[in-house]
Design an enzyme around this catalytic site. Structure first.
Site, PDB file in Angstrom:
ATOM      1  N   TYR A 206      -9.167   9.345 -51.363  1.00 52.52           N
ATOM      2  CA  TYR A 206      -8.636   7.980 -51.429  1.00 52.52           C
ATOM      3  C   TYR A 206      -9.257   7.215 -52.606  1.00 52.52           C
ATOM      4  CZ  TYR A 206      -7.627   3.096 -50.338  1.00 52.52           C
ATOM      5  OH  TYR A 206      -7.230   1.785 -50.422  1.00 52.52           O
TER       6      TYR A 206
ATOM      7  N   ARG B  73      -4.835   4.925 -59.787  1.00 52.15           N
ATOM      8  CA  ARG B  73      -3.902   3.793 -59.716  1.00 52.15           C
ATOM      9  C   ARG B  73      -4.375   2.664 -60.631  1.00 52.15           C
ATOM     10  NH1 ARG B  73      -2.571   1.137 -53.897  1.00 52.15           N
ATOM     11  NH2 ARG B  73      -4.843   1.187 -53.777  1.00 52.15           N
TER      12      ARG B  73
ATOM     13  N   GLU C  50      -3.038   1.456 -38.447  1.00 51.40           N
ATOM     14  CA  GLU C  50      -2.626   0.538 -39.516  1.00 51.40           C
ATOM     15  C   GLU C  50      -1.153   0.195 -39.280  1.00 51.40           C
ATOM     16  OE1 GLU C  50      -4.082   1.336 -43.576  1.00 51.40           O
ATOM     17  OE2 GLU C  50      -2.000   1.137 -44.238  1.00 51.40           O
TER      18      GLU C  50
HETATM   19  C1  3EB Z   1      -7.329  -2.146 -46.173  1.00 51.24           C
HETATM   20  O1  3EB Z   1      -6.947  -3.255 -45.822  1.00 51.24           O
HETATM   21  C2  3EB Z   1      -6.799  -0.978 -45.393  1.00 51.24           C
HETATM   22  O2  3EB Z   1      -4.899   1.326 -51.027  1.00 51.24           O
HETATM   23  O3  3EB Z   1      -2.841   0.655 -51.211  1.00 51.24           O
HETATM   24  C3  3EB Z   1      -4.115  -1.069 -46.723  1.00 51.24           C
HETATM   25  C4  3EB Z   1      -3.024  -1.304 -47.573  1.00 51.24           C
HETATM   26  C5  3EB Z   1      -5.124  -0.219 -47.128  1.00 51.24           C
HETATM   27  C6  3EB Z   1      -2.969  -0.695 -48.828  1.00 51.24           C
HETATM   28  C7  3EB Z   1      -3.904   0.761 -50.577  1.00 51.24           C
HETATM   29  C8  3EB Z   1      -5.036   0.402 -48.395  1.00 51.24           C
HETATM   30  C9  3EB Z   1      -3.969   0.165 -49.226  1.00 51.24           C
HETATM   31  O4  3EB Z   1      -8.128  -1.960 -47.092  1.00 51.24           O
HETATM   32  C10 3EB Z   1      -6.276   0.100 -46.236  1.00 51.24           C
END
Ligand code: 3EB
Length: 343
Positions: free
Chosen positions: A151, A158, A331
């Site tokens: 990740y 990105r 999520e």
């Molecule tokens: C967070 O709030 C949980 O890396 O694009 C949520 C939405 C999360 C998008 C991303 C990651 C992403 O950090 C994880």
């Protein structure tokens, strides 16, 4: 399906797709098929991806179909397959599988940077430069490769691409989600527009682009939601929303409490957005949710909790996926302001 809306959503199984009238299918911008998938049924003449996230609320697959009144045309640009209307472009892209390569940058970081470069090239070239929402899927999201969690490699790639394209990496960034799916090469779909969205943050949470370095050397590049006005219709793309307050995970071992926290975060995002629109209020009850659940055995209690806290929602698709932090168990995401049809 509402024919006058610039954007609408439909959820149905891929086996039901061929049964829809031609006129209905002519309005498809694109399709995302979720489930434990074999073969590639349900493909058509539009951008389409398969996401290997087994359904926890039934069998078979569920397709998320984006519809618009009259998609004008479609095509490809680099690795991007797209279809667009006057205002909006839906695109899909599948990167290479991530076999560990020998030496150099980790392949996922490079693949992510390349994927986003192709997306930016496509949307800039076609005149839809504003990335509204991106959905990102790839496998082994929490595994380390060369000592770095995948990740985090994704985040680095990105952010590299945003910087290389001269794009902002904070404040004016798209809504997004990033989930781990089974044996999934980097797979992205997105919506882009001709007019700029208004990014929405959540006052309960530190903005993801401002997360401290303990969550990775390169911050994630996304906003909590993106609000865009399309021909008089305010549409709110809510990012993947997790049990995080400030920047810390809450209730690490409690899927039900995490679900409650997710919903509070969702409500906070909706209420921030409601402060920005003239008419029409976004409400939790009017939405259809996609719920990503790490451990299948948590699905019944998460579903029961959701029915408690959002009693009259349009429903939800429960999907098994890995969340980007090891201690996150659930999520939730949704799109507000679009008509939803559940077939
Ligand atoms: C967070 O709030 C949980 O890396 O694009 C949520 C939405 C999360 C998008 C991303 C990651 C992403 O950090 C994880």
């Amino acid at each position: 399906m509402s024919e006058s809306h610039p954007l609408a959503l439909c959820y149905l199984s891929s086996s039901a797709l061929p049964r829809q009238p031609d006129e209905w299918r002519s309005r498809m911008l694109g399709q995302v098929r979720y489930g434990l998938l074999r073969g590639n049924s349900g493909r058509g003449d539009w951008p389409s991806i398969d996401v290997h996230t087994p359904r926890l609320d039934g069998t078979g697959d569920i397709c998320e179909v984006w519809c618009a009144p009259r998609p004008i045309s479609d095509g490809t640009s680099g690795g991007v397959r797209f279809r667009h209307t006057e205002e909006l472009l839906f695109g899909t892209l599948t990167g290479p599988g991530t076999e560990p390569a020998a030496g150099g940058t980790d392949p996922l970081q490079a693949a992510t940077a390349e994927a986003y470069r192709e997306i930016f090239q496509a949307i800039d070239g076609l005149g839809y430069p504003f990335l509204l929402r991106a959905w990102n899927y790839f496998d082994r999201i929490n595994e380390d490769s060369r000592g770095v969690e995948r990740y985090r490699q994704f985040n680095a790639g990105r952010q590299d691409a945003f910087i290389d394209a001269g794009r902002a990496v904070s404040t004016n960034v798209p809504a997004a989600c990033a989930l781990g799916a089974l044996e999934q090469p980097l797979t992205i779909c997105f919506l882009a527009s001709r007019t700029p969205p208004l990014p929405i943050e959540n006052p309960r949470q530190v903005s993801a682009y401002d997360y401290p370095p303990e969550y990775g050397p390169r911050s994630p590049t996304f906003s909590r939601a993106a609000l865009v006005r399309l021909a008089g219709q305010d549409v709110l793309f809510v990012s993947g929303t997790a049990s995080i307050v400030g920047h810390r995970t809450q209730h690490p071992d409690d899927p039900v409490a995490q679900t409650r926290e997710c919903v509070q975060n969702l409500q906070a995002v909706l209420s921030q957005a409601n402060g920005q629109v003239r008419d029409g209020r976004f409400t939790a009850a009017s939405l259809f949710y996609k719920v990503y659940i790490r451990h299948p055995e948590h699905a019944p209690s998460i579903q029961a909790e959701l029915r408690q806290v959002i009693p009259h929602s349009r429903g939800a698709a429960l999907l098994q996926a890995d969340i980007c932090r090891q201690d996150l168990l659930v999520e939730i995401e949704a799109t507000a302001g679009v008509p939803v049809e559940v077939l």
